[in-house]
Motif scaffolding. Structure first.
Motif, PDB file in Angstrom:
ATOM      1  N   MET A 263     -47.092 -28.604  39.189  1.00 53.29           N
ATOM      2  CA  MET A 263     -45.938 -27.764  39.382  1.00 53.29           C
ATOM      3  C   MET A 263     -44.695 -28.623  39.598  1.00 53.29           C
ATOM      4  N   ALA A 264     -44.784 -29.621  40.449  1.00 48.04           N
ATOM      5  CA  ALA A 264     -43.629 -30.469  40.725  1.00 48.04           C
ATOM      6  C   ALA A 264     -43.233 -31.267  39.491  1.00 48.04           C
ATOM      7  N   VAL A 265     -44.227 -31.701  38.732  1.00 46.56           N
ATOM      8  CA  VAL A 265     -43.933 -32.464  37.515  1.00 46.56           C
ATOM      9  C   VAL A 265     -43.207 -31.579  36.507  1.00 46.56           C
ATOM     10  N   ALA A 266     -43.635 -30.329  36.375  1.00 46.41           N
ATOM     11  CA  ALA A 266     -42.970 -29.406  35.452  1.00 46.41           C
ATOM     12  C   ALA A 266     -41.540 -29.136  35.897  1.00 46.41           C
ATOM     13  N   LEU A 267     -41.323 -29.015  37.198  1.00 45.18           N
ATOM     14  CA  LEU A 267     -39.973 -28.784  37.706  1.00 45.18           C
ATOM     15  C   LEU A 267     -39.082 -29.992  37.447  1.00 45.18           C
ATOM     16  N   LEU A 268     -39.595 -31.194  37.680  1.00 43.03           N
ATOM     17  CA  LEU A 268     -38.819 -32.400  37.385  1.00 43.03           C
ATOM     18  C   LEU A 268     -38.538 -32.521  35.892  1.00 43.03           C
ATOM     19  N   GLY A 269     -39.529 -32.175  35.076  1.00 39.94           N
ATOM     20  CA  GLY A 269     -39.327 -32.183  33.629  1.00 39.94           C
ATOM     21  C   GLY A 269     -38.270 -31.182  33.197  1.00 39.94           C
ATOM     22  N   ALA A 270     -38.273 -30.009  33.841  1.00 36.62           N
ATOM     23  CA  ALA A 270     -37.263 -28.995  33.520  1.00 36.62           C
ATOM     24  C   ALA A 270     -35.862 -29.487  33.881  1.00 36.62           C
ATOM     25  N   LEU A 271     -35.743 -30.142  35.022  1.00 35.92           N
ATOM     26  CA  LEU A 271     -34.435 -30.680  35.420  1.00 35.92           C
ATOM     27  C   LEU A 271     -33.979 -31.785  34.473  1.00 35.92           C
ATOM     28  N   ALA A 272     -34.907 -32.652  34.057  1.00 38.27           N
ATOM     29  CA  ALA A 272     -34.564 -33.716  33.113  1.00 38.27           C
ATOM     30  C   ALA A 272     -34.156 -33.130  31.760  1.00 38.27           C
TER      31      ALA A 272
ATOM     32  N   PHE B 107     -45.748 -19.172  41.897  1.00 37.66           N
ATOM     33  CA  PHE B 107     -45.995 -17.803  42.351  1.00 37.66           C
ATOM     34  C   PHE B 107     -47.436 -17.342  42.214  1.00 37.66           C
ATOM     35  N   VAL B 108     -48.217 -17.948  41.340  1.00 40.46           N
ATOM     36  CA  VAL B 108     -49.583 -17.492  41.122  1.00 40.46           C
ATOM     37  C   VAL B 108     -50.594 -18.321  41.903  1.00 40.46           C
TER      38      VAL B 108
ATOM     39  N   GLY C 111     -32.701 -27.630  25.758  1.00 41.12           N
ATOM     40  CA  GLY C 111     -32.570 -26.351  26.461  1.00 41.12           C
ATOM     41  C   GLY C 111     -33.842 -25.528  26.395  1.00 41.12           C
ATOM     42  N   VAL C 112     -34.471 -25.489  25.221  1.00 45.96           N
ATOM     43  CA  VAL C 112     -35.732 -24.758  25.067  1.00 45.96           C
ATOM     44  C   VAL C 112     -36.811 -25.397  25.935  1.00 45.96           C
ATOM     45  N   ALA C 113     -36.867 -26.725  25.928  1.00 48.80           N
ATOM     46  CA  ALA C 113     -37.851 -27.425  26.770  1.00 48.80           C
ATOM     47  C   ALA C 113     -37.611 -27.127  28.245  1.00 48.80           C
ATOM     48  N   ALA C 114     -36.346 -27.070  28.661  1.00 48.38           N
ATOM     49  CA  ALA C 114     -36.029 -26.781  30.062  1.00 48.38           C
ATOM     50  C   ALA C 114     -36.504 -25.386  30.450  1.00 48.38           C
ATOM     51  N   VAL C 115     -36.306 -24.411  29.571  1.00 44.86           N
ATOM     52  CA  VAL C 115     -36.729 -23.039  29.871  1.00 44.86           C
ATOM     53  C   VAL C 115     -38.257 -22.955  29.961  1.00 44.86           C
ATOM     54  N   VAL C 116     -38.954 -23.581  29.027  1.00 40.08           N
ATOM     55  CA  VAL C 116     -40.421 -23.540  29.032  1.00 40.08           C
ATOM     56  C   VAL C 116     -40.976 -24.217  30.277  1.00 40.08           C
ATOM     57  N   LEU C 117     -40.463 -25.386  30.612  1.00 40.34           N
ATOM     58  CA  LEU C 117     -40.954 -26.096  31.790  1.00 40.34           C
ATOM     59  C   LEU C 117     -40.606 -25.361  33.091  1.00 40.34           C
ATOM     60  N   ALA C 118     -39.448 -24.721  33.131  1.00 40.00           N
ATOM     61  CA  ALA C 118     -39.087 -23.933  34.313  1.00 40.00           C
ATOM     62  C   ALA C 118     -40.019 -22.726  34.453  1.00 40.00           C
ATOM     63  N   ALA C 119     -40.379 -22.092  33.342  1.00 40.91           N
ATOM     64  CA  ALA C 119     -41.300 -20.956  33.387  1.00 40.91           C
ATOM     65  C   ALA C 119     -42.687 -21.394  33.848  1.00 40.91           C
ATOM     66  N   LEU C 120     -43.160 -22.529  33.361  1.00 39.44           N
ATOM     67  CA  LEU C 120     -44.456 -23.049  33.806  1.00 39.44           C
ATOM     68  C   LEU C 120     -44.433 -23.389  35.292  1.00 39.44           C
TER      69      LEU C 120
END
Length: 120
Positions: free
Chosen positions: A1-10, A43-44, A28-37
């Protein structure tokens, strides 16, 4: 989860500072996908919890609680692209829940051992 968030920020930073318009769109597309993941993981999780009464499985549709007599657990090993993968399967009636290392946070074999001890 943290890696996906850092990837989204990058990726977001890449979208903002990219001089190439097409590159900015891809970032931008990569940021949205990584933020969703990352949000899904936030939350799950935890997806599986167990005690002496039974198991609780959290999905995007809510929490499902099942007693031990109505559940069946097993491991499934598959070989894909030269790599072995093991998943934990919990079936309840017609429903099947599949958990891999990512959802469990540890080896599914270890989780099966713990579930077996709790079931007794």
């Amino acid at each position: 989860m943290a890696v996906a968030l850092l990837g989204a920020l990058a990726a977001l930073a890449g979208a903002v500072f990219s001089p190439d318009r097409m590159g900015a769109v891809l970032f931008g597309v990569a940021a949205v996908v990584l933020a969703a993941l990352s949000a899904h993981g936030l939350f799950v999780r935890p997806r599986l919890a167990a005690d002496d009464r039974g198991v609780r499985i959290r999905t995007t549709g809510g929490v499902h609680e099942f007693s031990w007599p109505e559940t069946h657990t097993r491991l499934r090993s598959t070989r894909r692209l030269g790599r072995d993968s093991t998943t934990l399967e919990i079936s309840v009636g017609e429903q099947l829940f599949v958990f891999g290392w990512l959802e469990l946070g540890t080896d599914p074999r270890d989780v099966l051992d713990v579930l077996g001890a709790l079931r007794r």
